[in-house]
Design a protein around this motif. Structure first.
Motif, mmCIF file in Angstrom:
data_model
loop_
_atom_site.group_PDB
_atom_site.id
_atom_site.type_symbol
_atom_site.label_atom_id
_atom_site.label_comp_id
_atom_site.label_asym_id
_atom_site.label_seq_id
_atom_site.Cartn_x
_atom_site.Cartn_y
_atom_site.Cartn_z
ATOM 1 N N ALA A 1 -3.704 -1.012 -8.512
ATOM 2 C CA ALA A 1 -4.943 -0.239 -8.443
ATOM 3 C C ALA A 1 -4.613 1.179 -7.980
ATOM 4 O O ALA A 1 -4.188 1.389 -6.843
ATOM 5 N N LEU A 2 -4.769 2.141 -8.890
ATOM 6 C CA LEU A 2 -4.573 3.547 -8.525
ATOM 7 C C LEU A 2 -5.583 3.939 -7.456
ATOM 8 O O LEU A 2 -6.670 3.366 -7.378
ATOM 9 N N ALA A 3 -5.224 4.919 -6.625
ATOM 10 C CA ALA A 3 -6.153 5.400 -5.603
ATOM 11 C C ALA A 3 -7.442 5.878 -6.275
ATOM 12 O O ALA A 3 -7.384 6.739 -7.153
ATOM 13 N N PRO A 4 -8.608 5.330 -5.885
ATOM 14 C CA PRO A 4 -9.869 5.729 -6.536
ATOM 15 C C PRO A 4 -10.089 7.244 -6.468
ATOM 16 O O PRO A 4 -10.654 7.837 -7.384
ATOM 17 N N ALA A 5 -9.597 7.870 -5.392
ATOM 18 C CA ALA A 5 -9.812 9.310 -5.218
ATOM 19 C C ALA A 5 -9.135 10.127 -6.316
ATOM 20 O O ALA A 5 -9.517 11.283 -6.563
ATOM 21 N N ARG B 1 0.861 -1.196 0.000
ATOM 22 C CA ARG B 1 0.000 0.000 0.000
ATOM 23 C C ARG B 1 0.894 1.241 0.000
ATOM 24 O O ARG B 1 1.809 1.357 0.822
ATOM 25 N N LEU B 2 0.611 2.143 -0.938
ATOM 26 C CA LEU B 2 1.383 3.378 -1.096
ATOM 27 C C LEU B 2 0.436 4.534 -0.793
ATOM 28 O O LEU B 2 -0.610 4.667 -1.429
ATOM 29 N N ARG B 3 0.813 5.384 0.184
ATOM 30 C CA ARG B 3 -0.121 6.395 0.679
ATOM 31 C C ARG B 3 0.420 7.816 0.445
ATOM 32 O O ARG B 3 1.587 8.104 0.700
ATOM 33 N N TYR B 4 -0.478 8.684 -0.031
ATOM 34 C CA TYR B 4 -0.123 10.062 -0.369
ATOM 35 C C TYR B 4 -1.250 10.990 0.081
ATOM 36 O O TYR B 4 -2.373 10.551 0.324
ATOM 37 N N ALA B 5 -0.944 12.293 0.142
ATOM 38 C CA ALA B 5 -1.991 13.281 0.435
ATOM 39 C C ALA B 5 -1.554 14.671 -0.022
ATOM 40 O O ALA B 5 -0.360 14.970 -0.116
ATOM 41 N N PHE B 6 -2.556 15.521 -0.292
ATOM 42 C CA PHE B 6 -2.314 16.947 -0.522
ATOM 43 C C PHE B 6 -2.695 17.705 0.738
ATOM 44 O O PHE B 6 -3.784 17.487 1.297
ATOM 45 N N ASP B 7 -1.830 18.599 1.196
ATOM 46 C CA ASP B 7 -2.098 19.392 2.398
ATOM 47 C C ASP B 7 -2.651 18.501 3.512
ATOM 48 O O ASP B 7 -2.074 17.472 3.824
ATOM 49 N N GLN B 8 -3.778 18.883 4.058
ATOM 50 C CA GLN B 8 -4.402 18.072 5.112
ATOM 51 C C GLN B 8 -5.583 17.267 4.565
ATOM 52 O O GLN B 8 -6.490 16.881 5.309
ATOM 53 N N GLY B 9 -5.561 17.038 3.256
ATOM 54 C CA GLY B 9 -6.663 16.311 2.624
ATOM 55 C C GLY B 9 -6.626 14.825 2.928
ATOM 56 O O GLY B 9 -5.703 14.316 3.573
ATOM 57 N N PRO B 10 -7.630 14.086 2.455
ATOM 58 C CA PRO B 10 -7.707 12.642 2.709
ATOM 59 C C PRO B 10 -6.571 11.888 2.021
ATOM 60 O O PRO B 10 -6.011 12.370 1.028
ATOM 61 N N GLU B 11 -6.231 10.722 2.563
ATOM 62 C CA GLU B 11 -5.151 9.923 1.974
ATOM 63 C C GLU B 11 -5.578 9.328 0.641
ATOM 64 O O GLU B 11 -6.712 8.878 0.466
ATOM 65 N N LEU B 12 -4.629 9.338 -0.295
ATOM 66 C CA LEU B 12 -4.779 8.652 -1.583
ATOM 67 C C LEU B 12 -4.004 7.353 -1.442
ATOM 68 O O LEU B 12 -2.789 7.385 -1.225
ATOM 69 N N VAL B 13 -4.674 6.218 -1.542
ATOM 70 C CA VAL B 13 -4.020 4.931 -1.288
ATOM 71 C C VAL B 13 -4.017 4.075 -2.547
ATOM 72 O O VAL B 13 -5.072 3.686 -3.050
ATOM 73 N N GLU B 14 -2.815 3.807 -3.061
ATOM 74 C CA GLU B 14 -2.634 2.916 -4.210
ATOM 75 C C GLU B 14 -2.237 1.542 -3.688
ATOM 76 O O GLU B 14 -1.496 1.437 -2.716
ATOM 77 N N THR B 15 -2.710 0.489 -4.340
ATOM 78 C CA THR B 15 -2.285 -0.862 -3.944
ATOM 79 C C THR B 15 -1.623 -1.572 -5.117
ATOM 80 O O THR B 15 -2.035 -1.411 -6.281
#
Length: 454
Positions: A197-201, A29-43
């Motif tokens: 699977a790219l982060a759905p967000a 699982r690879l986790r990213y975010a912009f500023d304080q936004g929700p996590e973008l999670v790629e698997t």
């Protein structure tokens, strides 16, 4: 924060918030975010779980996963290209930061050009002297190649060359393309299909006005296969990028923009050296076709018809959310144009027409597309195609052959374009000679050289 909304222009930070791997399921699982936004999670899902690794290989895997996390972030960073990059958790060393800055700046070159952005000097990965930069040990990996297959002619040339050289190999690809799966099955070799699977967000951000465009996907796939090689305990990750990939499109007022930078020698040499220095000293990353031109690859491919009904280099067949195409060749895109032109020099005309289902060189409606390949009144397309000099030499050769020279675009070349060119620059033979830098293991290259030169 639940009230955070994505606004491309106001985003300040892109955060690499963490990555992990579950050996029981084989899912990273690879986790990213912009500023304080929700996590973008790629698997990324690696077949073969559960995995049991000794401490040295586990340490190497952690480093490889971290590398993948940093590289795959390019898919998300590009949505807003914010001014600040934040790496949470373990810091990275200066070498890794420099590699990432090169990759993001050059790998997003076409993206930046099309979106009117200048990324030079803008992308800064924070490095720390406290980062773990101890040289990687030799892990005792088994002699075996994970060979990336893309469904086109290039990877099939590599697979057959390795088979001929007696190198044990597993045909590997990422994602759910049925066309690639059919091509891989046709090789008759063991296969490895990795899920991503790219982060759905991310798709939601695109709807909210995120920047979009071309990313260095070969770099991401390279990093995924390095992780896979460590999980399997094998010592080679092999791609099929030729010499021509190192040359971009020359844009007036902008300079060179290379659509395929992560397929070029600059990326291969930087990434391959980095893996050996910091991940595993005996893990070799290389392109088997690096010393060859696109025309030389086409000549090799034409030596067997085993894949004629299965391969496709048409880029319209490879979209993230695509069904298997009805026709393997659209006949309209730069890849179709170039592959048709390149193969026309090395296989009988009926065989080529049977592959494509039509004669692209006898269709005046295709004039502009072929002109771009020739760099005649246009620049080289933003596609993985050969250099302009290769296309000009290929077309000039057809102009001398009775079975081709009456076709509309060949006749036009003879009539209008050839008289403006220096005949000495239109020879195919010099373009077929292997040359230039590469990372192919020396013993293997000695075996292959004669085969590739003949």
């Amino acid at each position: 924060m639940s009230d955070w909304t994505f606004q491309r222009e106001t985003v300040k930070q892109f955060r690499f918030s963490g990555c992990d791997f579950d050996p029981a399921t084989g899912v990273a699982r690879l986790r990213y975010a912009f500023d304080q936004g929700p996590e973008l999670v790629e698997t990324v899902s690696f077949p073969g779980a559960p995995f049991a690794l000794d401490p040295a290989r586990e340490h190497a895997l952690r480093r490889a996963l971290r590398l993948l996390h940093l590289i795959a972030g390019v898919s998300y960073y590009k949505a807003a290209v914010p001014p600040e990059l934040v790496i949470e958790g373990e810091p990275i060393d200066a070498d890794t930061a420099a590699l990432m800055e090169d990759l993001y700046t050059h790998g997003l070159g076409e993206f930046a050009y099309r979106n009117g952005l200048d990324l030079h000097g803008r992308i800064r990965f924070p490095a720390s002297e406290a980062a773990d930069a101890a040289p990687a040990p030799t892990l005792g990996l088994a002699p075996h190649a994970l060979v990336a297959i893309g469904g086109g002619k290039d990877s099939l040339v590599s697979i057959e060359a390795l088979r001929q050289a007696g190198v044990a190999q597993t045909v590997s690809w990422i994602g759910g393309s049925q066309l690639i799966a059919a091509c891989a099955a046709r090789t008759g070799l063991p296969t490895l299909n990795i899920g991503r699977a790219l982060a759905p967000a991310l798709f939601e951000l695109n709807r909210q006005g995120a920047y979009n465009g071309h990313i260095p996907v070969t770099a991401i796939n390279s990093a995924i296969l390095v992780v896979a090689a460590l999980l399997r305990g094998v010592d080679q990750v092999v791609f099929s990028n030729e010499r021509s990939a190192s040359y971009g499109s020359l844009i007036p007022g902008t300079g060179e923009v290379n659509h395929q930078w992560s397929k070029g020698w600059a990326f291969e040499s930087l990434f391959g050296a980095h893996v050996q220095r910091l991940v595993a000293a005996d893990l070799h990353y290389y392109s088997l076709l690096r010393p060859l031109s696109e025309l030389a690859v086409a000549r090799q491919f034409a030596k067997t018809d085993h894949y004629d009904a299965h391969f496709s280099s048409c880029n319209r067949n490879f979209h993230i959310l695509g069904e298997r195409p009805v026709n393997r060749w659209c006949g309209q895109c730069p890849k179709c144009h170039f592959v048709f032109l390149a193969l026309s020099n090395f296989m009988p005309k009926p065989r080529l027409l049977n592959i494509f289902g039509r004669n692209l060189l006898d269709d005046a409606a295709q004039t502009a597309g072929f002109d771009a390949l020739l760099e005649y009144q246009d620049h080289k397309p933003f596609e993985c195609v050969g250099e302009g000099r290769e296309s000009r030499a290929a077309m000039a050769a057809l102009g001398q052959r009775p079975e081709w020279r009456e076709d509309a675009l060949v006749a036009r070349f003879n009539r209008e374009i050839a008289p403006q060119l220096d005949a000495a620059d239109l020879q195919i033979a010099p373009l077929l000679q292997p040359e230039g830098e590469h990372r192919i293991p020396p013993a293997l290259w000695e075996q292959l050289r004669a085969n590739f030169a003949a």
